[in-house]
Design a protein around this motif. Structure first.
Motif, short mmCIF file in Angstrom:
data_model
loop_
_atom_site.label_atom_id
_atom_site.label_comp_id
_atom_site.label_asym_id
_atom_site.label_seq_id
_atom_site.Cartn_x
_atom_site.Cartn_y
_atom_site.Cartn_z
N LEU A 166 8.01 6.41 49.44
CA LEU A 166 8.14 5.33 48.46
C LEU A 166 9.36 4.47 48.74
O LEU A 166 9.37 3.28 48.48
N GLY A 167 10.40 5.11 49.20
CA GLY A 167 11.64 4.37 49.42
C GLY A 167 12.73 5.29 49.91
O GLY A 167 12.54 6.51 50.01
N GLU A 168 13.86 4.67 50.21
CA GLU A 168 14.97 5.45 50.74
C GLU A 168 16.27 4.90 50.19
O GLU A 168 16.47 3.69 50.14
N GLY A 169 17.15 5.79 49.74
CA GLY A 169 18.46 5.37 49.27
C GLY A 169 19.54 6.02 50.12
O GLY A 169 19.25 6.58 51.18
N ALA A 221 18.98 10.01 49.51
CA ALA A 221 17.68 10.66 49.46
C ALA A 221 16.57 9.81 50.04
O ALA A 221 16.69 8.59 50.13
N VAL A 230 12.55 9.23 49.15
CA VAL A 230 11.66 9.48 48.02
C VAL A 230 10.20 9.32 48.46
O VAL A 230 9.85 8.33 49.09
N ALA A 274 7.36 11.65 41.80
CA ALA A 274 8.18 11.16 42.92
C ALA A 274 8.96 12.37 43.42
O ALA A 274 9.63 13.04 42.64
N LYS A 302 11.96 13.62 45.50
CA LYS A 302 13.20 13.06 46.03
C LYS A 302 13.88 14.12 46.88
O LYS A 302 14.41 15.10 46.38
N ILE A 320 14.41 10.37 32.48
CA ILE A 320 13.42 10.73 33.49
C ILE A 320 13.14 12.23 33.44
O ILE A 320 14.06 13.03 33.29
N GLU A 352 9.44 12.45 37.50
CA GLU A 352 8.46 11.55 36.93
C GLU A 352 8.33 10.32 37.84
O GLU A 352 9.33 9.79 38.32
N HIS A 353 7.10 9.87 38.06
CA HIS A 353 6.87 8.71 38.91
C HIS A 353 7.06 7.43 38.08
O HIS A 353 6.35 7.24 37.08
N LEU A 354 8.00 6.59 38.48
CA LEU A 354 8.30 5.39 37.70
C LEU A 354 8.13 4.17 38.60
O LEU A 354 9.01 3.84 39.40
N LEU A 379 15.33 3.23 35.38
CA LEU A 379 14.03 2.93 35.97
C LEU A 379 13.01 2.60 34.88
O LEU A 379 13.21 2.89 33.71
N ASP A 417 18.84 9.69 37.81
CA ASP A 417 19.94 10.06 38.70
C ASP A 417 21.09 10.80 38.01
O ASP A 417 22.25 10.49 38.15
P1 ADP Z 1 18.51 4.03 45.43
O1 ADP Z 1 18.71 4.28 43.95
O2 ADP Z 1 19.78 3.85 46.21
O3 ADP Z 1 17.47 2.99 45.74
P2 ADP Z 1 17.02 6.48 45.50
O4 ADP Z 1 17.15 7.55 46.52
O5 ADP Z 1 17.29 6.86 44.09
O6 ADP Z 1 17.98 5.38 46.03
O7 ADP Z 1 15.58 5.86 45.57
C1 ADP Z 1 15.08 5.24 46.72
C2 ADP Z 1 13.84 4.44 46.38
O8 ADP Z 1 12.78 5.30 46.00
C3 ADP Z 1 14.01 3.52 45.18
O9 ADP Z 1 14.49 2.27 45.53
C4 ADP Z 1 12.59 3.43 44.63
O10 ADP Z 1 11.85 2.47 45.35
C5 ADP Z 1 12.03 4.78 44.94
N1 ADP Z 1 12.10 5.71 43.79
C6 ADP Z 1 13.16 6.46 43.40
N2 ADP Z 1 12.88 7.21 42.34
C7 ADP Z 1 11.61 6.93 42.00
C8 ADP Z 1 10.71 7.37 40.94
N3 ADP Z 1 11.08 8.28 40.05
N4 ADP Z 1 9.47 6.86 40.92
C9 ADP Z 1 9.07 5.95 41.85
N5 ADP Z 1 9.86 5.48 42.84
C10 ADP Z 1 11.11 5.97 42.94
#
Ligand code: ADP
Length: 314
Positions: A13-16, A19, A21, A35, A37, A69, A87-89, A140, A151
């Motif tokens: 879904l994404g990367e921060g 983590a 995700v 989701a 993580k 969350i 939870e998926h948001l 979120l 978080d």
């Molecule tokens: P950041 O907050 O730095 O973007 P995260 O690791 O928290 O990093 O999340 C990375 C990405 O994953 C987010 O930008 C979002 O797109 C997705 N994501 C995170 N948490 C959720 C969630 N609970 N449901 C859906 N997508 C999520």
């Protein structure tokens, strides 16, 4: 292992910073989305994932509130990596919302979002949990437009690189003056300050107190609120970083109410009164999360927008 097998992981879904995700779902119910993580191993942890933060995550699994969350499970894999099943948001976060110029919103919408955020913070504090990293991109938005504070508990283990970590928590723009001045003891009032910054951000569609450095952050705060004095904040001159900040600086006067009205027209007088009470420089004079909920702003006109009518992404 048992826990891990309850879930099926799908695409990324994404990367921060901390983590990666993944989308996922409950094995026994593919309609129940999650989701997953997966915390990165290659970041500097203070001393690994402490037992404390692990307990805190476990505790969060029991915390149930519509504006927080849900954490369904925590598991470790063979490589010692920790994964959180959340939870998926799907509708992004508050920072993404105000930054998106295609989305227009009103003072009623701001009141609805702010109410959900303040209730989340109240519930955490009621349960003796400090969030300590409240900011727009940790709030979120669910498919039904409910705001969810996210978080948690991570602040402690993942964003405290130094040994003297106590005042290093909270992303700079949202950090209250007592932490910038090096206070070693702090309470829920740090989250209340950050929450006010997030609300002001929604109302201005900009960061409220942006700065380049920790030292400059305090300058930005005192430009607005004036320099703190022993008279209005007893004990402030005994804080560790007082001298370096204020000893030789000429005292500054606070901006008048008219400045706030000009800057935050969408908050109204009552909303501005709430924000200023949430941003009292002296943490002992700042509203508690419980007190924020009793402010007339919430019941005064205009009424907050109903959730189903809130604008948003997707
Ligand atoms: P950041 O907050 O730095 O973007 P995260 O690791 O928290 O990093 O999340 C990375 C990405 O994953 C987010 O930008 C979002 O797109 C997705 N994501 C995170 N948490 C959720 C969630 N609970 N449901 C859906 N997508 C999520």
């Amino acid at each position: 292992d048992d826990v891990r097998n309850q879930f099926v992981a799908g695409t990324k879904l994404g990367e921060g910073t901390y983590a990666v995700v993944y989308r996922g779902h409950f094995r026994e119910d593919p309609t129940k989305l999650v989701a997953i993580k997966k915390m990165k191993l290659n970041v500097e942890y203070r001393d690994g994932i402490t037992m404390d933060s692990y307990r805190e995550m476990k505790y969060l699994q029991e915390l149930s509130h519509p504006n927080i969350i849900s954490l369904f499970a925590v598991f470790t894999s063979k490589d010692q990596n920790i994964s959180l099943v959340l939870e998926h948001l799907p509708k992004g976060d508050l920072e993404g919302l105000w930054k998106d110029s295609k989305i227009s919103y009103t003072r009623e919408d701001i009141k609805a979002w702010s109410a959900m955020l303040c209730q989340a913070v109240w519930f955490c504090h009621e349960n003796y949990i400090l969030h300590r990293d409240i900011k727009g991109n940790n709030v979120l938005i669910a498919a039904d437009n409910t705001l969810k504070l996210a978080d948690f508990g991570l602040a402690r283990s993942f964003s405290e690189p130094g040994r003297n970590m106590t005042c290093n928590v909270i992303t700079r723009f949202y950090r209250p003056p007592e932490l910038l001045l090096g206070a070693m003891h702090y309470g829920g009032c740090v989250d209340v300050w950050s929450t006010a910054c997030v609300i002001a951000e929604l109302a201005t569609r900009n960061f409220f107190l942006p700065s380049e450095t920790d030292l400059q952050q305090l300058t930005v705060i005192t430009d607005l609120f004036g320099s703190p004095t022993e008279a209005d904040w007893p004990g402030v001159s005994s804080l560790r970083h007082w001298e370096v900040n204020f000893k030789s600086a000429p005292p500054k006067r606070p901006q008048p109410l008219s400045h706030w009205k000009q800057r935050l027209p969408l908050m109204g007088e009552d909303g501005i009164d709430l924000l200023r009470a949430m941003m009292a420089m002296d943490p002992s004079k700042r509203l508690s999360a419980r007190e924020t909920l009793k402010h007339p702003y919430w019941t005064n006109m205009p009424r907050p927008t109903k959730k189903e009518n809130l604008p948003g992404m997707g």
